[in-house]
Motif scaffolding. Structure first.
Motif, mmCIF file in Angstrom:
data_model
loop_
_atom_site.group_PDB
_atom_site.id
_atom_site.type_symbol
_atom_site.label_atom_id
_atom_site.label_comp_id
_atom_site.label_asym_id
_atom_site.label_seq_id
_atom_site.Cartn_x
_atom_site.Cartn_y
_atom_site.Cartn_z
ATOM 1 N N ALA A 260 1.399 -17.686 3.424
ATOM 2 C CA ALA A 260 1.205 -16.316 2.922
ATOM 3 C C ALA A 260 1.549 -16.289 1.444
ATOM 4 C CB ALA A 260 2.090 -15.334 3.679
ATOM 5 N N ILE A 261 0.880 -15.407 0.719
ATOM 6 C CA ILE A 261 1.270 -15.164 -0.669
ATOM 7 C C ILE A 261 1.727 -13.720 -0.811
ATOM 8 C CG2 ILE A 261 -0.209 -16.967 -1.660
ATOM 9 C CD1 ILE A 261 -2.137 -14.666 -2.523
ATOM 10 N N TYR A 262 2.624 -13.511 -1.757
ATOM 11 C CA TYR A 262 3.201 -12.189 -2.013
ATOM 12 C C TYR A 262 3.396 -12.092 -3.513
ATOM 13 C CZ TYR A 262 6.821 -8.479 -1.942
ATOM 14 O OH TYR A 262 7.557 -7.340 -2.147
ATOM 15 N N MET A 263 2.650 -11.182 -4.154
ATOM 16 C CA MET A 263 2.690 -11.081 -5.611
ATOM 17 C C MET A 263 2.992 -9.643 -6.043
ATOM 18 S SD MET A 263 -0.351 -13.733 -6.556
ATOM 19 C CE MET A 263 -1.515 -12.945 -5.467
ATOM 20 N N PRO A 264 4.262 -9.241 -5.882
ATOM 21 C CA PRO A 264 4.626 -7.829 -6.037
ATOM 22 C C PRO A 264 4.504 -7.277 -7.447
ATOM 23 C CG PRO A 264 6.585 -9.190 -5.802
ATOM 24 C CD PRO A 264 5.419 -10.072 -5.526
ATOM 25 N N ILE B 126 -13.300 -2.545 -5.410
ATOM 26 C CA ILE B 126 -12.420 -2.290 -4.260
ATOM 27 C C ILE B 126 -11.367 -3.398 -4.167
ATOM 28 C CG2 ILE B 126 -12.327 -2.103 -1.734
ATOM 29 C CD1 ILE B 126 -15.374 -1.193 -2.019
ATOM 30 N N SER B 127 -10.112 -2.998 -3.964
ATOM 31 C CA SER B 127 -9.057 -4.013 -3.892
ATOM 32 C C SER B 127 -8.097 -3.801 -2.719
ATOM 33 C CB SER B 127 -8.257 -4.037 -5.192
ATOM 34 O OG SER B 127 -7.672 -2.766 -5.409
ATOM 35 N N MET B 128 -8.251 -2.690 -1.988
ATOM 36 C CA MET B 128 -7.347 -2.423 -0.864
ATOM 37 C C MET B 128 -8.148 -2.189 0.411
ATOM 38 S SD MET B 128 -4.292 -2.638 -2.189
ATOM 39 C CE MET B 128 -3.140 -1.838 -1.059
ATOM 40 N N ILE B 129 -7.549 -2.532 1.539
ATOM 41 C CA ILE B 129 -8.228 -2.382 2.822
ATOM 42 C C ILE B 129 -8.618 -0.925 3.073
ATOM 43 C CG2 ILE B 129 -7.876 -2.531 5.338
ATOM 44 C CD1 ILE B 129 -6.273 -5.123 4.800
ATOM 45 N N ASP B 130 -7.750 0.013 2.672
ATOM 46 C CA ASP B 130 -8.068 1.439 2.867
ATOM 47 C C ASP B 130 -8.938 2.008 1.746
ATOM 48 O OD1 ASP B 130 -6.281 1.620 0.764
ATOM 49 O OD2 ASP B 130 -4.759 2.777 1.854
ATOM 50 N N GLY B 131 -9.324 1.160 0.796
ATOM 51 C CA GLY B 131 -10.209 1.596 -0.284
ATOM 52 C C GLY B 131 -9.509 2.332 -1.413
ATOM 53 N N LYS B 132 -8.180 2.459 -1.329
ATOM 54 C CA LYS B 132 -7.438 3.220 -2.345
ATOM 55 C C LYS B 132 -6.996 2.327 -3.506
ATOM 56 C CE LYS B 132 -6.114 6.887 0.804
ATOM 57 N NZ LYS B 132 -5.086 7.438 1.679
ATOM 58 N N LYS B 133 -6.149 2.909 -4.369
ATOM 59 C CA LYS B 133 -5.690 2.243 -5.591
ATOM 60 C C LYS B 133 -4.874 0.979 -5.269
ATOM 61 C CE LYS B 133 -2.347 3.625 -9.080
ATOM 62 N NZ LYS B 133 -1.307 3.001 -8.314
ATOM 63 N N PHE B 134 -5.031 -0.048 -6.106
ATOM 64 C CA PHE B 134 -4.353 -1.326 -5.884
ATOM 65 C C PHE B 134 -2.829 -1.194 -5.927
ATOM 66 C CE2 PHE B 134 -2.749 -5.476 -7.633
ATOM 67 C CZ PHE B 134 -2.940 -6.206 -6.468
ATOM 68 N N GLU B 135 -2.191 -1.648 -4.873
ATOM 69 C CA GLU B 135 -0.725 -1.715 -4.808
ATOM 70 C C GLU B 135 -0.374 -3.081 -4.230
ATOM 71 O OE1 GLU B 135 1.724 1.745 -3.388
ATOM 72 O OE2 GLU B 135 -0.238 2.444 -2.719
ATOM 73 N N PRO B 136 0.139 -4.004 -5.040
ATOM 74 C CA PRO B 136 0.320 -5.383 -4.582
ATOM 75 C C PRO B 136 1.268 -5.534 -3.389
ATOM 76 C CG PRO B 136 1.403 -5.034 -6.712
ATOM 77 C CD PRO B 136 0.570 -3.829 -6.446
ATOM 78 N N VAL B 137 2.344 -4.741 -3.350
ATOM 79 C CA VAL B 137 3.291 -4.860 -2.229
ATOM 80 C C VAL B 137 2.639 -4.365 -0.942
ATOM 81 C CG1 VAL B 137 5.532 -4.096 -1.318
ATOM 82 C CG2 VAL B 137 5.299 -4.680 -3.747
ATOM 83 N N LYS B 138 1.896 -3.262 -1.055
ATOM 84 C CA LYS B 138 1.194 -2.718 0.108
ATOM 85 C C LYS B 138 0.112 -3.693 0.584
ATOM 86 C CE LYS B 138 -1.395 1.361 1.665
ATOM 87 N NZ LYS B 138 -2.672 0.675 1.939
ATOM 88 N N ALA B 139 -0.545 -4.383 -0.358
ATOM 89 C CA ALA B 139 -1.578 -5.361 0.023
ATOM 90 C C ALA B 139 -0.975 -6.436 0.931
ATOM 91 C CB ALA B 139 -2.189 -6.003 -1.218
ATOM 92 N N TYR B 140 0.246 -6.871 0.597
ATOM 93 C CA TYR B 140 0.928 -7.870 1.433
ATOM 94 C C TYR B 140 1.229 -7.299 2.818
ATOM 95 C CZ TYR B 140 4.614 -10.767 3.401
ATOM 96 O OH TYR B 140 5.359 -11.527 4.260
ATOM 97 N N LYS B 141 1.809 -6.117 2.855
ATOM 98 C CA LYS B 141 2.173 -5.511 4.149
ATOM 99 C C LYS B 141 0.927 -5.245 4.995
ATOM 100 C CE LYS B 141 6.405 -3.298 2.463
ATOM 101 N NZ LYS B 141 7.114 -2.019 2.263
#
Length: 320
Positions: free
Chosen positions: A92-96, A177-192
């Motif tokens: 896994a990668i995590y880039m907060p 698009i960068s998030m599963i829910d289509g919203k604004k990019f949040e790196p910590v949320k992307a990991y979760k």
């Protein structure tokens, strides 16, 4: 016992941390480990440092962010002639600290591409190999995390995971698009979010394939491994303080070695032969050190979401 008589396990992300120590623990249990990783030299050095016997492991290249690399890995594994008795999705990668999303070779946001889509493709491609194994216990294990679950202390810290209705995946998951829910990019949320996808994938694999294949599908949270290289992209001060916080405040800390041992147990031990379950040792480590079956978050047990995630992911990795 000769290598070809040993059961074989593929573990992703074995150059350090939990994956490396899980490899060592499984070798000690008499397994041959295929160490699937990006950096072959680093993994070789790590294996030698832990004094894992050279005849007990094979190192093969995989970059889970690249779908082409995942397919190449499967070809290389089959060319090696080894049977496949267990698969562990650990990398896994995590880039907060990212301000802007990074992209995979296919143009997908990198965290979800690596942690979810790469493993999703790998699991699907290797199912037939697992099914062909003559081993009594064939297992596919995907690592989870406490942060996937807002019902637990470790999962309450914002931003909380939320896959929405998978709008981002449905729209192709490429820039902008960068998030599963289509919203604004949040790196910590992307990991979760990616870890919620891991649990949904495990549960959907179980639903689709357990009865017909006899493969045991499971996930686990081995405890908070606060010293792992997963946090290498975090602030140096965080890297210094987080292990101390987990050790002395929350009591959630476990060493990489103990966590690796727990992964090995879920792969190899008879008590973990039930499929579709999520094993945990607790957010605060239980005094007896025993595992228990954890209820996953409401999102991670949403069967409709699991099915839709499966269909959209299959399309994105080219399986449909």
């Amino acid at each position: 016992m000769e290598q070809d008589q040993k059961p074989t396990v593929v573990i992703t992300g074995t150059s350090s941390g939990v994956g490396l120590y899980a490899a060592k623990a499984l070798v000690q249990r008499g397994w041959h480990v295929v160490m699937a990783c990006r950096d072959l030299a680093k993994t070789e050095k790590a294996a030698q440092t832990l004094e894992i016997p050279q005849s007990s492991y094979t190192i093969l290249h995989i970059d889970l962010a690249s779908l082409e690399s995942v397919r190449q890995f499967v070809q290389d594994l089959r060319a090696s002639g080894k049977s496949l008795d267990a698969l562990v999705g650990n990398a896994a990668i995590y880039m907060p600290l990212l301000k802007e999303p990074l992209r995979s070779p296919e143009g997908y946001e990198l965290t979800v591409a690596t942690n979810h889509l790469g493993h999703f493709l790998l699991c699907n491609l290797l199912l037939q190999d697992l099914e062909r194994s003559s081993a009594a216990a064939r297992r596919l294990v995907i690592l989870g995390t406490v942060t996937h679950n807002p019902d637990e202390l470790g999962g309450k810290i914002p931003p909380r995971p939320d896959l929405g209705n998978l709008e981002g995946l449905a729209k192709g998951f490429q820039a902008p698009i960068s998030m599963i829910d289509g919203k604004k990019f949040e790196p910590v949320k992307a990991y979760k979010d990616s870890k919620v996808c891991n649990v949904l994938t495990m549960r959907e694999l179980h639903r689709r394939y357990h009865e017909t294949t006899g493969i045991t599908f499971s996930s686990l949270y081995p405890g908070c491994v606060a010293t792992t290289a997963l946090f290498r992209n975090h602030y140096p001060l965080f890297q210094k303080l987080f292990p101390l916080f987990q050790k002395y405040i929350t009591g959630g800390f476990v060493s990489e070695e103990v966590a690796g041992e727990r992964v090995a147990a879920v792969v190899a031990d008879a008590e973990y032969n039930q499929s579709g379950l999520y094993w945990s040792w607790g957010n605060r480590q239980r005094k007896d050190g025993k595992s228990f079956i954890q209820t996953v978050s409401p999102q991670a047990r949403d069967e409709e979401k699991a099915e839709r995630l499966w269909e959209l992911s299959a399309k994105l990795v080219g399986l449909t």
